[in-house]
Design a protein around this motif. Structure first.
Motif, PDB file in Angstrom:
ATOM      1  N   ASP A  87      18.713  -5.067  27.154  1.00 27.89           N
ATOM      2  CA  ASP A  87      19.474  -4.595  28.302  1.00 27.89           C
ATOM      3  C   ASP A  87      18.979  -3.170  28.534  1.00 27.89           C
ATOM      4  O   ASP A  87      19.173  -2.303  27.669  1.00 27.89           O
ATOM      5  N   GLN A  88      18.320  -2.943  29.659  1.00 26.96           N
ATOM      6  CA  GLN A  88      17.714  -1.657  29.974  1.00 26.96           C
ATOM      7  C   GLN A  88      18.686  -0.793  30.765  1.00 26.96           C
ATOM      8  O   GLN A  88      19.171  -1.199  31.806  1.00 26.96           O
ATOM      9  N   GLU A  89      18.950   0.391  30.265  1.00 25.95           N
ATOM     10  CA  GLU A  89      19.747   1.385  30.994  1.00 25.95           C
ATOM     11  C   GLU A  89      18.766   2.225  31.805  1.00 25.95           C
ATOM     12  O   GLU A  89      17.863   2.841  31.252  1.00 25.95           O
ATOM     13  N   GLY A  90      18.926   2.230  33.133  1.00 27.89           N
ATOM     14  CA  GLY A  90      18.014   3.014  33.972  1.00 27.89           C
ATOM     15  C   GLY A  90      16.620   2.417  33.976  1.00 27.89           C
ATOM     16  O   GLY A  90      16.451   1.203  33.955  1.00 27.89           O
ATOM     17  N   GLY A  91      15.609   3.283  33.983  1.00 24.98           N
ATOM     18  CA  GLY A  91      14.225   2.828  34.032  1.00 24.98           C
ATOM     19  C   GLY A  91      13.573   2.788  32.671  1.00 24.98           C
ATOM     20  O   GLY A  91      13.901   3.580  31.793  1.00 24.98           O
ATOM     21  N   ALA A  92      12.626   1.885  32.528  1.00 22.42           N
ATOM     22  CA  ALA A  92      11.890   1.775  31.267  1.00 22.42           C
ATOM     23  C   ALA A  92      10.662   2.673  31.245  1.00 22.42           C
ATOM     24  O   ALA A  92      10.190   3.065  30.186  1.00 22.42           O
ATOM     25  N   CYS A  93      10.122   3.019  32.416  1.00 21.24           N
ATOM     26  CA  CYS A  93       8.851   3.740  32.496  1.00 21.24           C
ATOM     27  C   CYS A  93       9.067   5.244  32.646  1.00 21.24           C
ATOM     28  O   CYS A  93       9.934   5.684  33.409  1.00 21.24           O
ATOM     29  N   HIS A  94       8.236   6.017  31.957  1.00 22.99           N
ATOM     30  CA  HIS A  94       8.339   7.477  32.033  1.00 22.99           C
ATOM     31  C   HIS A  94       8.006   8.020  33.425  1.00 22.99           C
ATOM     32  O   HIS A  94       8.293   9.172  33.723  1.00 22.99           O
ATOM     33  N   THR A  95       7.446   7.174  34.304  1.00 24.90           N
ATOM     34  CA  THR A  95       7.149   7.586  35.678  1.00 24.90           C
ATOM     35  C   THR A  95       8.378   7.474  36.576  1.00 24.90           C
ATOM     36  O   THR A  95       8.319   7.824  37.753  1.00 24.90           O
ATOM     37  N   GLY A  96       9.458   6.935  36.028  1.00 22.55           N
ATOM     38  CA  GLY A  96      10.688   6.771  36.789  1.00 22.55           C
ATOM     39  C   GLY A  96      10.897   5.373  37.332  1.00 22.55           C
ATOM     40  O   GLY A  96      11.919   5.085  37.941  1.00 22.55           O
ATOM     41  N   HIS A  97       9.952   4.494  37.100  1.00 22.14           N
ATOM     42  CA  HIS A  97      10.070   3.113  37.580  1.00 22.14           C
ATOM     43  C   HIS A  97      10.873   2.264  36.602  1.00 22.14           C
ATOM     44  O   HIS A  97      10.925   2.554  35.411  1.00 22.14           O
ATOM     45  N   ARG A  98      11.473   1.223  37.117  1.00 26.94           N
ATOM     46  CA  ARG A  98      12.245   0.309  36.279  1.00 26.94           C
ATOM     47  C   ARG A  98      11.345  -0.342  35.229  1.00 26.94           C
ATOM     48  O   ARG A  98      11.736  -0.510  34.084  1.00 26.94           O
ATOM     49  N   SER A  99      10.128  -0.713  35.621  1.00 27.61           N
ATOM     50  CA  SER A  99       9.163  -1.356  34.727  1.00 27.61           C
ATOM     51  C   SER A  99       7.862  -0.553  34.727  1.00 27.61           C
ATOM     52  O   SER A  99       7.486   0.019  35.746  1.00 27.61           O
ATOM     53  N   CYS A 100       7.175  -0.542  33.607  1.00 31.89           N
ATOM     54  CA  CYS A 100       5.854   0.095  33.547  1.00 31.89           C
ATOM     55  C   CYS A 100       4.834  -0.682  34.383  1.00 31.89           C
ATOM     56  O   CYS A 100       3.793  -0.142  34.743  1.00 31.89           O
ATOM     57  N   PHE A 101       5.144  -1.915  34.705  1.00 34.52           N
ATOM     58  CA  PHE A 101       4.249  -2.762  35.486  1.00 34.52           C
ATOM     59  C   PHE A 101       4.664  -2.729  36.954  1.00 34.52           C
ATOM     60  O   PHE A 101       4.970  -3.754  37.550  1.00 34.52           O
TER      61      PHE A 101
END
Length: 122
Positions: A87-101
């Motif tokens: 369960d992801q809180e906020g974004g997973a990517c350090h760029t601010g995106h939900r997904s790194c992909f």
């Protein structure tokens, strides 16, 4: 009751781990896991990884607050890759995106930016 699977951490002591949204199936990120990171994940229920660039254990979201609560850890058939169902809180990517992909190989942005990294990582 099943016995724990012996994860093959290989020569470098790390295995890749894919983080996938437990509810939607969206692939969020890929990182590496050491035996200690896996142990911390299992003990705390929060995703822990091993940073190859910083050469240290890290808890996802410790800086940003965008933690991953791990519902289940799966291991592949060769026992050399992990799947974290989270369960992801906020974004997973350090760029601010939900997904790194969040982009295609052609450079098209297809994912949503959910936070401003300049604000989070001041």
């Amino acid at each position: 009751m099943d016995d724990d699977v012996s994860v093959d951490f290989g020569e470098d002591g790390l295995v890749p781990a894919v983080a996938q949204d437990a509810g939607t199936g969206e692939v969020l990120m890929l990182a590496y896991v050491s035996p200690e990171a896996l142990e911390q994940t299992r003990e705390t229920g929060r995703a822990h990884y091993y940073s190859r660039s910083r050469d240290e254990l890290w808890e996802k979201g410790a800086t940003s607050g965008h933690v991953q609560t791990v519902e289940e850890v799966r291991v592949d058939c060769d026992a050399d890759t992990l799947l974290y169902l989270v369960d992801q809180e906020g974004g997973a990517c350090h760029t601010g995106h939900r997904s790194c992909f969040y982009r295609t190989v052609d450079g098209e942005t297809v994912g949503e930016q959910v936070f401003d990294p300049d604000t989070v990582y001041e």
